[in-house]
Each structure stands twice: as C-alpha cells, then as structure tokens.
Write a protein that holds these residues in place. Structure first.
Motif, mmCIF file in Angstrom:
data_model
loop_
_atom_site.group_PDB
_atom_site.id
_atom_site.type_symbol
_atom_site.label_atom_id
_atom_site.label_comp_id
_atom_site.label_asym_id
_atom_site.label_seq_id
_atom_site.Cartn_x
_atom_site.Cartn_y
_atom_site.Cartn_z
ATOM 1 N N ASP A 219 5.508 -2.228 -50.397
ATOM 2 C CA ASP A 219 4.679 -3.357 -50.834
ATOM 3 C C ASP A 219 3.192 -3.045 -50.704
ATOM 4 O OD1 ASP A 219 6.833 -4.995 -51.540
ATOM 5 O OD2 ASP A 219 7.031 -5.759 -49.496
ATOM 6 N N LYS A 220 2.805 -1.831 -51.134
ATOM 7 C CA LYS A 220 1.409 -1.409 -51.235
ATOM 8 C C LYS A 220 0.765 -1.022 -49.909
ATOM 9 C CE LYS A 220 0.670 -3.890 -55.556
ATOM 10 N NZ LYS A 220 1.917 -3.418 -56.029
ATOM 11 N N GLY A 221 1.542 -0.943 -48.847
ATOM 12 C CA GLY A 221 0.989 -0.623 -47.535
ATOM 13 C C GLY A 221 1.126 0.839 -47.178
ATOM 14 N N PRO A 222 0.708 1.199 -46.030
ATOM 15 C CA PRO A 222 0.259 0.297 -44.966
ATOM 16 C C PRO A 222 -1.206 -0.134 -45.096
ATOM 17 C CG PRO A 222 0.280 2.542 -44.136
ATOM 18 C CD PRO A 222 0.818 2.589 -45.555
ATOM 19 N N LEU A 223 -1.995 0.576 -45.914
ATOM 20 C CA LEU A 223 -3.406 0.220 -46.111
ATOM 21 C C LEU A 223 -3.721 0.107 -47.592
ATOM 22 C CD1 LEU A 223 -4.996 2.674 -43.504
ATOM 23 C CD2 LEU A 223 -4.569 0.221 -43.205
ATOM 24 N N PHE A 224 -4.640 -0.802 -47.914
ATOM 25 C CA PHE A 224 -4.959 -1.109 -49.306
ATOM 26 C C PHE A 224 -6.457 -1.401 -49.375
ATOM 27 C CE2 PHE A 224 -3.112 -4.065 -52.903
ATOM 28 C CZ PHE A 224 -4.000 -3.563 -53.823
ATOM 29 N N ILE A 225 -7.188 -0.669 -50.193
ATOM 30 C CA ILE A 225 -8.614 -0.947 -50.412
ATOM 31 C C ILE A 225 -8.710 -2.109 -51.398
ATOM 32 C CG2 ILE A 225 -10.769 -0.077 -51.396
ATOM 33 C CD1 ILE A 225 -9.932 2.711 -50.435
ATOM 34 N N VAL A 226 -9.314 -3.219 -50.943
ATOM 35 C CA VAL A 226 -9.355 -4.440 -51.752
ATOM 36 C C VAL A 226 -10.790 -4.937 -51.898
ATOM 37 C CG1 VAL A 226 -8.530 -6.818 -51.972
ATOM 38 C CG2 VAL A 226 -7.041 -5.086 -50.942
ATOM 39 N N TYR A 227 -11.179 -5.146 -53.127
ATOM 40 C CA TYR A 227 -12.467 -5.765 -53.452
ATOM 41 C C TYR A 227 -12.256 -7.282 -53.528
ATOM 42 C CZ TYR A 227 -14.538 -1.286 -54.948
ATOM 43 O OH TYR A 227 -15.050 -0.016 -54.984
ATOM 44 N N PRO A 228 -13.295 -8.073 -53.322
ATOM 45 C CA PRO A 228 -13.180 -9.521 -53.498
ATOM 46 C C PRO A 228 -13.297 -9.870 -54.989
ATOM 47 C CG PRO A 228 -15.384 -8.970 -52.748
ATOM 48 C CD PRO A 228 -14.617 -7.682 -52.789
ATOM 49 N N TYR A 229 -12.249 -9.586 -55.737
ATOM 50 C CA TYR A 229 -12.274 -9.667 -57.206
ATOM 51 C C TYR A 229 -12.754 -11.012 -57.721
ATOM 52 C CZ TYR A 229 -9.212 -5.778 -56.152
ATOM 53 O OH TYR A 229 -8.692 -4.640 -55.614
ATOM 54 N N ASP A 230 -12.372 -12.095 -57.073
ATOM 55 C CA ASP A 230 -12.743 -13.422 -57.565
ATOM 56 C C ASP A 230 -14.187 -13.803 -57.249
ATOM 57 O OD1 ASP A 230 -10.226 -13.759 -58.601
ATOM 58 O OD2 ASP A 230 -9.506 -15.066 -56.997
ATOM 59 N N SER A 231 -14.892 -12.993 -56.449
ATOM 60 C CA SER A 231 -16.250 -13.357 -56.053
ATOM 61 C C SER A 231 -17.280 -13.112 -57.155
ATOM 62 C CB SER A 231 -16.662 -12.599 -54.790
ATOM 63 O OG SER A 231 -16.826 -11.219 -55.076
ATOM 64 N N GLN A 232 -16.987 -12.185 -58.087
ATOM 65 C CA GLN A 232 -17.911 -11.873 -59.175
ATOM 66 C C GLN A 232 -17.102 -11.490 -60.408
ATOM 67 O OE1 GLN A 232 -20.920 -8.931 -58.210
ATOM 68 N NE2 GLN A 232 -20.712 -9.372 -56.042
ATOM 69 N N PRO A 233 -17.472 -11.997 -61.567
ATOM 70 C CA PRO A 233 -16.737 -11.632 -62.786
ATOM 71 C C PRO A 233 -16.676 -10.118 -63.021
ATOM 72 C CG PRO A 233 -18.195 -13.481 -63.230
ATOM 73 C CD PRO A 233 -18.508 -12.998 -61.835
ATOM 74 N N ALA A 234 -17.737 -9.386 -62.683
ATOM 75 C CA ALA A 234 -17.759 -7.938 -62.915
ATOM 76 C C ALA A 234 -16.655 -7.220 -62.134
ATOM 77 C CB ALA A 234 -19.119 -7.370 -62.534
#
Length: 169
Positions: free
Chosen positions: A134-149
């Motif tokens: 399920d994509k682990g154990p680590l996943f680099i995640v941006y705050p996608y919903d914070s900016q349209p770009a």
C-alpha cells in the motif's frame, strides 16, 4: 602601549569568524533500515551514508497533510516528518534529490521543493503504517490541494512511494 596591544587583540578576535555549530551526531538505527540518504551530506551514521529506521523518523516532529491524490479515493491524511527537516538533519547540500523506490523507480526532485511546499516524508496513511503493498513504508507527498500548480504530472511524478533511498546531488 598596553592599550594599543589590547586594541589589536580585540580587533583580531573580532575578525575571526565564530565556529559553525555542527549538527548533532545521528544515532545508529536500532531497527530495520527503511531509508538511506547518500551523496552531498555532512552528517552520517553509516560509512558515507545517513541511515534511518522507522523509530528515528517517528522521533522527528510529525506533520499531517490532508489532500487528494490520483492514487487513492477521496482525501487522505499523510503523516511524517517534513522532508526538509530530514535533509537539514543530514546536512544536505546540493540542488537535486534522486528518490529511489523499492521497485527501482527513480525521480529527480529539486532540493528546494522540500521547503517551498512543505513536502512530507509520509510514514503513516490515515493514521496507520503503510505496508509495501500500500505504497509504504515511506511516501514522498506534496500538499497537492494547497496550490493548483501541485495538481499536475510534474509533482505527481516526484511523489515516490515505497521510497528506499535519497541521493543528494
């Protein structure tokens, strides 16, 4: 004459730059290594690398991003340290991070993305550890919903899941 000598000593003292504080030494992992950081780093705990187990990452300040992704339905909560905090801890100096996943997927991430977007090195998904399936154990995640770009292929492609290592270049 004494006053002149003292003044010279004071000027010499003021001209010497203060010592730069070094990062505290990284502890050695007690558990299974889940992340190896190599390349242009100054704080190492295993040969020329900085290695982390999950407890070491969990001991850092934790942050949660609640965001939609193209890979999961609805809004998901990703929790872990800021990637910038991890990079600061190892003394990363460079321009690019090469993220490498367990399946050898590689992606290049500009080093300044970590601070600019408050990227999270997620170790929890909706409050639970992420297994490899399920994509682990680590996943680099941006705050996608914070900016349209951030809702674009550019940033989705930089979001490595099943992360195993980072090379600072």
């Amino acid at each position: 004459m004494y006053a002149l000598g003292r003044a010279v000593l004071i000027l010499l003292f003021l001209a010497i730059p203060p010592c730069q504080a070094e990062s505290p030494p990284l502890p050695s992992p007690a558990g299974k290594v889940v992340l190896t950081i190599s390349g242009q780093i100054s704080n190492k705990n295993h040969d020329n690398d900085a290695v982390f187990d999950m407890n070491m990452l969990a001991a850092l300040p934790q942050h949660t991003i609640a965001t939609r992704t193209p890979w999961l339905p609805g809004i998901s909560r990703f929790t872990g340290p800021y990637l910038q905090d991890v990079l600061n801890l190892v003394g990363a100096k460079g321009r690019t991070l090469k993220a490498i996943a367990l399946n050898d997927y590689k992606t290049d991430i500009p080093l300044d993305d970590a601070a600019r977007y408050q990227v999270v090195l997620a170790r929890l998904l909706n409050g639970k550890p992420m297994p490899v399936r399920d994509k682990g154990p680590l996943f680099i995640v941006y705050p996608y919903d914070s900016q349209p770009a951030l809702r674009s292929e550019i940033y989705y492609n930089r979001s490595a899941w099943q992360l195993k290592s980072l090379q600072v270049e």
